[in-house]
Design an enzyme around this catalytic site. Sequence first.
Site, short mmCIF file in Angstrom:
data_model
loop_
_atom_site.label_atom_id
_atom_site.label_comp_id
_atom_site.label_asym_id
_atom_site.label_seq_id
_atom_site.Cartn_x
_atom_site.Cartn_y
_atom_site.Cartn_z
N GLY A 191 47.52 45.72 48.54
CA GLY A 191 47.92 47.02 48.97
C GLY A 191 46.88 47.51 50.21
CG ASP A 231 50.42 42.05 46.90
OD1 ASP A 231 49.29 42.92 46.64
OD2 ASP A 231 51.59 42.27 46.62
CG HIS A 262 35.95 55.47 39.37
ND1 HIS A 262 35.01 55.35 40.74
CD2 HIS A 262 36.99 55.68 39.66
CE1 HIS A 262 35.88 55.62 41.59
NE2 HIS A 262 37.24 55.63 41.15
#
Lengths: 304, 304, 304, 304
Positions: free
Chosen positions: D10, D33, D172
């Site tokens: 992506g 992918d 995160h």
Amino acid sequence: MKTIAFIGLGKIGQTITYASLIDGIFDQAILYDIIPELPEKFEHELRHAFATKGVNTDLISSNRLDDVTGADIVVITAGKPRKAGMSRRDLFADNAKIMYDLAKKLPPKNPGAIYLMVTNPVDMMASIFSKFSKEYVISAGDQVETMRMRSYLAKKYKIPVTEVNGFVGGEHGEDAVVLWSTVSIKGNPVEESVHQEVENYVKQIPGEIIRVMGGTTWGPGTIIADIVRSIALNENRVMSIAIPREFEGEVIHVSIPVVVGRTIGPSIEQLLDEKDRWYLMAAMKDFHSTYRELIKTSMIDQLS
Amino acid sequence: MKTIAFIGLGKIGQTITYASLIDGIFDQAILYDIIPELPEKFEHELRHAFATKGVNTDLISSNRLDDVTGADIVVITAGKPRKAGMSRRDLFADNAKIMYDLAKKLPPKNPGAIYLMVTNPVDMMASIFSKFSKEYVISAGDQVETMRMRSYLAKKYKIPVTEVNGFVGGEHGEDAVVLWSTVSIKGNPVEESVHQEVENYVKQIPGEIIRVMGGTTWGPGTIIADIVRSIALNENRVMSIAIPREFEGEVIHVSIPVVVGRTIGPSIEQLLDEKDRWYLMAAMKDFHSTYRELIKTSMIDQLS
Amino acid sequence: MKTIAFIGLGKIGQTITYASLIDGIFDQAILYDIIPELPEKFEHELRHAFATKGVNTDLISSNRLDDVTGADIVVITAGKPRKAGMSRRDLFADNAKIMYDLAKKLPPKNPGAIYLMVTNPVDMMASIFSKFSKEYVISAGDQVETMRMRSYLAKKYKIPVTEVNGFVGGEHGEDAVVLWSTVSIKGNPVEESVHQEVENYVKQIPGEIIRVMGGTTWGPGTIIADIVRSIALNENRVMSIAIPREFEGEVIHVSIPVVVGRTIGPSIEQLLDEKDRWYLMAAMKDFHSTYRELIKTSMIDQLS
Amino acid sequence: MKTIAFIGLGKIGQTITYASLIDGIFDQAILYDIIPELPEKFEHELRHAFATKGVNTDLISSNRLDDVTGADIVVITAGKPRKAGMSRRDLFADNAKIMYDLAKKLPPKNPGAIYLMVTNPVDMMASIFSKFSKEYVISAGDQVETMRMRSYLAKKYKIPVTEVNGFVGGEHGEDAVVLWSTVSIKGNPVEESVHQEVENYVKQIPGEIIRVMGGTTWGPGTIIADIVRSIALNENRVMSIAIPREFEGEVIHVSIPVVVGRTIGPSIEQLLDEKDRWYLMAAMKDFHSTYRELIKTSMIDQLS
């Protein structure tokens, strides 16, 4: 381009080798010199440098010319160096014999290689190597002078060197000519009143550096490594190097701006102005007559 | 980090300067050496190299220490070089006097600078410079030995050098110790049977190179330029250099893996195994006693 | 070359900007787009990237064209993008109006700038911008097609792409022609039986990529950033871009291999073989007549 | 490190891939992918970019996970992206299933690989992948936040970003904490009055960028590619990533400054001040309880 060989590991040879390899663009490099242990110890030095840079190029070092095999590019710096006060042409006879030897031994084991001559007098050594090997040989020619010219103008006018363009051509050394039709500062031509001092600089600075530092290394080493890079990465940069050309039945080498990539050429000589082309033609004639004479007086002809 | 100064332009000084500047990461560089004309002629060489690389770093060259002003990093290589057969410590007395002089003259004009010592005996010269200047000084320490160790293992096992990790620490030179708890090949520890030959290589290879080539330049030059780069670009690479530390009331320098960026430290000494920490402690004690003694016998104490 | 401006920050504009700046070769970059907040948010993204790379280029972002001042190079990608199935020429009318606007507003504040056109139809937009601004404009032209051609041959023959040389010229897009006299693989010409499939690839691959990925970005972005780099660092690479040339009283843009440095040119058209030169001449005629017609039908003439 | 695989192509996957490969440091790259034709078309784009850069890295593209073999590093971006307004944890359930699948299929064909997790919620996905694969997995963690923090301070104080050092750690995203004991500007600590605005920036800027640009790509792409580079070239940079650690019998991932080279670690947690260590401990506890709960509620436990 995967394998490169360096023939000669003196000061300038080491600098070209280092600057050509430190970015890791080759798979393999072969280091050759006649001096015992020098290639091997230099290999150690390079390995230490590669360790910090993460470069994984394979290194082979040898005192045997036979170990130089499979190279795509061969850079030749072997020979006597030019000492302070010595003319480049003084070196002709001695170094021509070394070239004869290399021209016989290198080609069979390195089919298809491009040879880049750096040994002085560089253009004549390229012609000699070409004469005896029939291989494709280029001379580093006036690309070093080209960069010295740009560097001088940048310093004089206190501008970034990237603002200066243009080339020096003809013979390497004392007889090199600035190709003024190609020279520009921020896109504008350089006034004629400045020409003489620029030409003086280009002629005199190597002698000045040699007198103080014992030799020129960092400048030529980096500049010649960029010729190597432009070939290896197929960058097609225009550089003032000498490519083989026929002149009265002889292959000779005189510097002209030329496209340097995986293929070398065309030269852009036809695109220069008349004056600059006249100088190049004069350089060729001069080269040719001196070359013929030197070959005779040094009895190089009798080698073949 | 915009301005860097190089104090000393001998073989190793030139190589560090070249390797630090050729990627164009500084705005300005100051080149100093005591030898007349050397800084200026070296400046020309660098300018020629910059021309082909498109580097626009401003260059200032001088024989006057007063012209070294406003530097963010100062790399010191000035002093007598180590010759074949000479111990690094033999150099102590002479070079300590040079450091005393630099420590008095450089700081007033270069406030906030980081000093990177390369002159041998490198750790002691860092301590001496620190003693007399009260400035922040690091020593290139064992980062060169570190890369030599990795390079040897890579060659021995015919693997890319990027597959080898680990550090050498303690004193620079003959008494450096491989910190085996940090060493790995493809992530695995190195068998003990190999330790001795690795240690021998690290100790002996510089002497071997000096014997044949007259000095070590390409390895140390590139490795030390990477210390400079890690500071200037704030890369925070862990490198085995010596940072100042108090030991019995004295600032001393012993190499330990340490984070090298715009700030230097912390060292990761606490994270090493007991054995390696013991070696480092022993190195500090040894350094301290030798240092005290050398200061006394050479009467360096009386300078201040 | 110290300051660069990017006019248009869509997908391709962002990619060119990123690839031009990430090596830190500029002192300053100006980011402009008409979309509110886009330049500013893109600036944040670039700053985050610069932090890890140690790049210190100053960034200015704005939605006001007035803030684009003092640029040495201006890269224009503003305009409507080419969508799947749409011909490059369909875009002419809309984007020409944008160029008219930029041609009036950019030059007064950016004296001496070189304009690099990327907006499609790229050659015509370069001519339009030139027509209304009288500034020096180049079009990214066929340098992208050139790299696609080399890439196809490298993959087909399973060789490194650095072994393939040569150029595509003429009009950008469907009417681009492979200049076969320049094409080589390891120095040898390419057999004619392969020509058709290469030409098909060059024509069809952008549409294929657009169909699946929504646009071409990584290829053109990197290739066009290398045009920028060759100008900024004065590399003098030969690239197939379109420089302004007079044709029947009109400045037009058709791609020819040309030397790209701080000065742009000469083109090496005269050095091509007759067949390739014939194709280029035909491309110029075709360009000229289409261009004249499009200007008329879209009533662009009436803008001035 | 010779072969790298990218799982997921992506926007962010493409940017990491591009930034990791464009310097030519790998011998081979595998592009995977699930979207038909996407890997193959992206391969074409990369090949075009490689042509201008002289990069000769072999590229393999596939929609079949079986073709991902022999990788030394595997970068995982596959999964649903975080959309505007969506919390990183919302993604947990869906992406955990994808990780389960990858954890079963990738390891058998990629023995000894290091896995670098980028899919969000990144630390939890790293733990999940670790749980099901028993492989060595690191999470890109807070290195992106780290660079955003430095970038903000540099802009605020109008200084080069290379003058700012320090790290962000913990979880995160929204719960990341600036490790103030590590932060410095030109070597000096940052005044406390500024802390809040810095923390706000780090938390809010990704959402701001996503709102305007649709996603964050250039920043994270470049920063994560530098993690890859530090591993591949064994640079040993200290970066704030999450490495696996045992916590109450579970492998969890929380970001701490850690040495990133061919081997990863040690972390320098022990060298932080008490306050920062307390925050990290709190982050671990928080992570652990949330993680346990999410595993239960999403019934991920029942997959094994």
